[in-house]
Scaffold this active site. Structure first.
Site, PDB file in Angstrom:
ATOM      1  N   LYS A  32       0.849  -1.196   0.000  1.00  0.00           N
ATOM      2  CA  LYS A  32       0.000   0.000   0.000  1.00  0.00           C
ATOM      3  C   LYS A  32       0.882   1.242   0.000  1.00  0.00           C
ATOM      4  O   LYS A  32       1.746   1.391   0.859  1.00  0.00           O
ATOM      5  CB  LYS A  32      -0.903  -0.039   1.244  1.00  0.00           C
ATOM      6  CG  LYS A  32      -1.784   1.158   1.419  1.00  0.00           C
ATOM      7  CD  LYS A  32      -2.895   0.898   2.427  1.00  0.00           C
ATOM      8  CE  LYS A  32      -2.424   0.666   3.830  1.00  0.00           C
ATOM      9  NZ  LYS A  32      -3.549   0.588   4.791  1.00  0.00           N
ATOM     10  N   ASN A  48     -12.294  -6.293  10.299  1.00  0.00           N
ATOM     11  CA  ASN A  48     -11.453  -5.122  10.138  1.00  0.00           C
ATOM     12  C   ASN A  48     -11.509  -4.292  11.411  1.00  0.00           C
ATOM     13  O   ASN A  48     -12.597  -3.867  11.836  1.00  0.00           O
ATOM     14  CB  ASN A  48     -11.924  -4.296   8.936  1.00  0.00           C
ATOM     15  CG  ASN A  48     -10.897  -3.265   8.510  1.00  0.00           C
ATOM     16  OD1 ASN A  48     -10.017  -2.888   9.278  1.00  0.00           O
ATOM     17  ND2 ASN A  48     -10.997  -2.809   7.273  1.00  0.00           N
ATOM     18  N   GLU A 107      -7.787  -7.836  10.523  1.00  0.00           N
ATOM     19  CA  GLU A 107      -7.216  -6.857   9.593  1.00  0.00           C
ATOM     20  C   GLU A 107      -7.036  -5.495  10.273  1.00  0.00           C
ATOM     21  O   GLU A 107      -7.900  -5.056  11.010  1.00  0.00           O
ATOM     22  CB  GLU A 107      -8.144  -6.660   8.390  1.00  0.00           C
ATOM     23  CG  GLU A 107      -8.602  -7.923   7.689  1.00  0.00           C
ATOM     24  CD  GLU A 107      -9.708  -7.604   6.704  1.00  0.00           C
ATOM     25  OE1 GLU A 107      -9.590  -6.609   5.970  1.00  0.00           O
ATOM     26  OE2 GLU A 107     -10.714  -8.333   6.681  1.00  0.00           O
TER      27      GLU A 107
END
Length: 258
Positions: free
Chosen positions: A56, A186, A216
């Site tokens: 990322k 998440n 996550e």
């Protein structure tokens, strides 16, 4: 408008635009000629707790993460450090990703690759297969139940694995009802982008038996990984903690239990 809604609004326009460049018929044809898929689920069951390392460049919450970003070097170093799979951001506007990252990374490493994007249309599922992805992300919060199911079924019919991402007990119930093989929790609130590992620890027990459980975001230390392993997670997805380090491979080795 919260961050997720802003991203989804732009993504709808983006999908409309890309359909004009490559027709749905063309993208289906490209998908049918894509290379053999690597076993994503198997990779996540290969260790006591497996690492999905994320590639990322930037994020809406923190801006640019890596000044001299090179997705190829990152992929090689993450594999060298001992990651079991890679997550590759392809969203351009908000994460400075690109579809070509998936293709180019697949040529360099032997790990299975998750295409990380905001999938809202069947077109993107075929596109994911066409660019070489082994798995995709479907975010329950971003999809109504019927669309979630149709996208999931489309992906699995193409041989793609699906990480179904949840944030709440209700969303986990939806993932369970779907029969999802891989369910993620998440720790980042997608409306505010605040992060708390406690979300995973509190919700893990709700994931159906037999599904691969993934935590996550917000995972920073070996202690975090150990806590998640003890809570019953099969894998963790980690991005910023690794890509911002000077020695990527060493950062992976330091994070994982020995």
């Amino acid at each position: 408008m919260n961050i997720l809604e802003t991203i989804l609004e732009h993504k709808r326009r983006e999908v409309t635009d890309v359909r004009r460049l490559i027709s749905p018929e063309e993208i289906r044809e490209l998908a049918s000629r894509a290379n053999t898929i690597r076993p994503f689920s198997k990779a996540l069951r290969s260790h006591e707790i497996s690492l999905i390392a994320e590639i990322k460049k930037a994020s809406p919450s923190r801006g640019l993460l890596v000044k001299n970003f090179d997705h190829k070097v990152l992929a090689i170093e993450l594999e060298r450090g001992g990651a079991q799979a890679l997550s590759v951001l392809t969203d351009r506007k908000f994460f400075q990703g690109d579809n070509r990252f998936v293709q180019e990374i697949k040529e360099l490493v032997g790990l299975p690759v998750l295409r990380k994007d905001f999938i809202i249309d069947e077109y993107q599922v075929y596109e994911s297969k066409a660019i070489g992805a082994d798995a995709i992300l479907l975010i329950v919060k971003a999809l109504h139940t019927q669309l979630l199911r149709s996208l999931y079924e489309c992906a699995t019919s193409l041989g793609l694995s699906v990480l179904v991402e949840t944030h709440t007990a209700h969303e986990i119930a939806e993932a369970n009802a779907l029969g999802a093989d891989i369910i993620g929790i998440n720790n980042r609130d997608l409306t505010t982008f605040d992060v708390s590992l406690q979300r995973s620890l509190e919700l893990r027990a709700l994931i159906r038996p037999g599904a691969i459980a993934v935590s996550e975001s917000g995972i920073q230390t070996p202690t975090d990984v150990r806590k998640l392993k003890e809570a019953g997670f099969d894998a963790v997805l980690v991005g910023e903690r690794l890509v911002t380090k000077a020695d990527i491979a060493e950062a992976v080795r330091d994070l994982l239990p020995h």
